[in-house]
Design an enzyme around this catalytic site. Structure first.
Site, PDB file in Angstrom:
ATOM      1  N   GLN A  80       0.830  -1.209   0.000  1.00  0.00           N
ATOM      2  CA  GLN A  80       0.000   0.000   0.000  1.00  0.00           C
ATOM      3  C   GLN A  80       0.864   1.259   0.000  1.00  0.00           C
ATOM      4  O   GLN A  80       0.880   2.008  -0.969  1.00  0.00           O
ATOM      5  CB  GLN A  80      -0.917   0.000   1.216  1.00  0.00           C
ATOM      6  CG  GLN A  80      -1.773   1.261   1.371  1.00  0.00           C
ATOM      7  CD  GLN A  80      -2.656   1.189   2.602  1.00  0.00           C
ATOM      8  OE1 GLN A  80      -3.655   0.483   2.612  1.00  0.00           O
ATOM      9  NE2 GLN A  80      -2.271   1.906   3.645  1.00  0.00           N
ATOM     10  N   ASP A  81       1.565   1.506   1.090  1.00  0.00           N
ATOM     11  CA  ASP A  81       2.458   2.653   1.200  1.00  0.00           C
ATOM     12  C   ASP A  81       3.507   2.342   2.264  1.00  0.00           C
ATOM     13  O   ASP A  81       3.414   1.322   2.948  1.00  0.00           O
ATOM     14  CB  ASP A  81       1.683   3.947   1.495  1.00  0.00           C
ATOM     15  CG  ASP A  81       0.968   3.946   2.837  1.00  0.00           C
ATOM     16  OD1 ASP A  81       0.824   2.852   3.432  1.00  0.00           O
ATOM     17  OD2 ASP A  81       0.533   5.019   3.291  1.00  0.00           O
ATOM     18  N   PRO A  82       4.533   3.179   2.406  1.00  0.00           N
ATOM     19  CA  PRO A  82       5.627   2.854   3.330  1.00  0.00           C
ATOM     20  C   PRO A  82       5.174   2.807   4.792  1.00  0.00           C
ATOM     21  O   PRO A  82       4.169   3.414   5.175  1.00  0.00           O
ATOM     22  CB  PRO A  82       6.623   4.002   3.109  1.00  0.00           C
ATOM     23  CG  PRO A  82       6.298   4.545   1.759  1.00  0.00           C
ATOM     24  CD  PRO A  82       4.817   4.392   1.615  1.00  0.00           C
ATOM     25  N   VAL A 143       1.841   3.564  -3.385  1.00  0.00           N
ATOM     26  CA  VAL A 143       2.193   4.953  -3.078  1.00  0.00           C
ATOM     27  C   VAL A 143       3.571   4.923  -2.424  1.00  0.00           C
ATOM     28  O   VAL A 143       3.787   4.172  -1.476  1.00  0.00           O
ATOM     29  CB  VAL A 143       1.145   5.590  -2.138  1.00  0.00           C
ATOM     30  CG1 VAL A 143       1.584   6.969  -1.681  1.00  0.00           C
ATOM     31  CG2 VAL A 143      -0.221   5.659  -2.827  1.00  0.00           C
ATOM     32  N   ASN A 152      -1.151   6.102   4.925  1.00  0.00           N
ATOM     33  CA  ASN A 152      -2.028   6.379   3.780  1.00  0.00           C
ATOM     34  C   ASN A 152      -2.211   7.873   3.515  1.00  0.00           C
ATOM     35  O   ASN A 152      -3.110   8.268   2.768  1.00  0.00           O
ATOM     36  CB  ASN A 152      -3.395   5.716   3.977  1.00  0.00           C
ATOM     37  CG  ASN A 152      -3.922   5.052   2.718  1.00  0.00           C
ATOM     38  OD1 ASN A 152      -3.161   4.695   1.816  1.00  0.00           O
ATOM     39  ND2 ASN A 152      -5.224   4.874   2.640  1.00  0.00           N
TER      40      ASN A 152
END
Length: 238
Positions: A80-82, A143, A152
């Site tokens: 999803q994202d870091p 992302v 997020n």
């Protein structure tokens, strides 16, 4: 980066041309069409820094997933994202900086499933997954940046166009590729992958791992698919 170190805060993110990006040259043709979005993202990250919010991972690590050759990617794992915790994220999805303890719970669950799936003892000293990357496993977040402490938070800022270009290009190659898509957000990119075989299940997070991630055997399944495609299986051991 030590666990207690704060995120870096450069004065400006300088991504004027494709040559400014710390990526393997084989990715330049893929990302050139979205360079306008990347420049805008650089300006956004600069503004975040100047506003005192900062971003993760540190700028040199943002494009780490693209530092390995495009033509050598044979497995795509999408995140999803870091990680939003300073000192954890390092530019590869699910992977942490060396020495991070305790491990993120999603990664703990990934290691548990890997041990069960492959029948091996997992004695990983940390969550650094670069040994997978060096074998052609692309660990790509949808992302690529996040505000520290705010998961997020950079969704919808433009990274989706960048990673869509990468995912689409991988799916259009005439080379072996298997995609591992955990959770609904990852599975939403399946439409960009063409005929690429995809392994789908619940996400390994503690909230959903028991709803279909545990027991899904993604690692052995990936290796069987790679073998069927004439590609060398991945040694998942760390």
């Amino acid at each position: 980066m030590p666990v207690d170190e704060q995120p870096t805060t450069p004065e400006a993110v300088q991504w004027r041309t494709i040559e400014d990006l710390p990526i393997h040259p084989s990715w330049r043709k893929v990302l050139e069409p979205v360079m306008d979005q990347i420049r805008d993202l650089g300006q956004f990250l600069t503004a975040e820094t100047q506003a005192g919010r900062g971003f993760l991972p540190p700028e040199p690590d943002i494009f780490r997933a693209f530092s390995y050759p495009f033509e050598e990617v044979k497995v795509l794992i999408l995140g999803q994202d870091p990680y939003p915790t300073p000192g954890h994220s390092m530019g590869l999805c699910f992977s942490t900086q060396p020495g991070v303890r305790p491990l993120p719970r999603s990664l703990v669950n990934i290691f548990k499933e890997m041990a069960t799936d492959l029948g091996v003892s997992i004695n990983a000293t940390d969550g650094d997954l670069r040994p997978w990357s060096r074998q052609g496993v692309m660990l790509l977040n949808r992302v690529l940046t996040v505000q520290p402490g705010n998961s997020n938070s950079h969704k919808g800022r433009g990274w989706e166009a960048v990673t869509e270009a990468a995912i689409t290009a991988l799916g259009q190659r005439d080379q072996p590729l298997v995609a591992i898509l955990w959770g609904r957000q990852a599975q939403a990119v399946q439409k960009f992958l063409g005929d690429t075989p995809c392994i789908t299940s619940a996400h390994p997070s503690p909230l959903s791992a028991s709803r279909g991630f545990f027991g899904s055997r993604p690692f052995s399944t990936t290796n069987r698919m790679l073998d069927d495609l004439g590609a060398t299986p991945v040694d998942w051991r760390l």
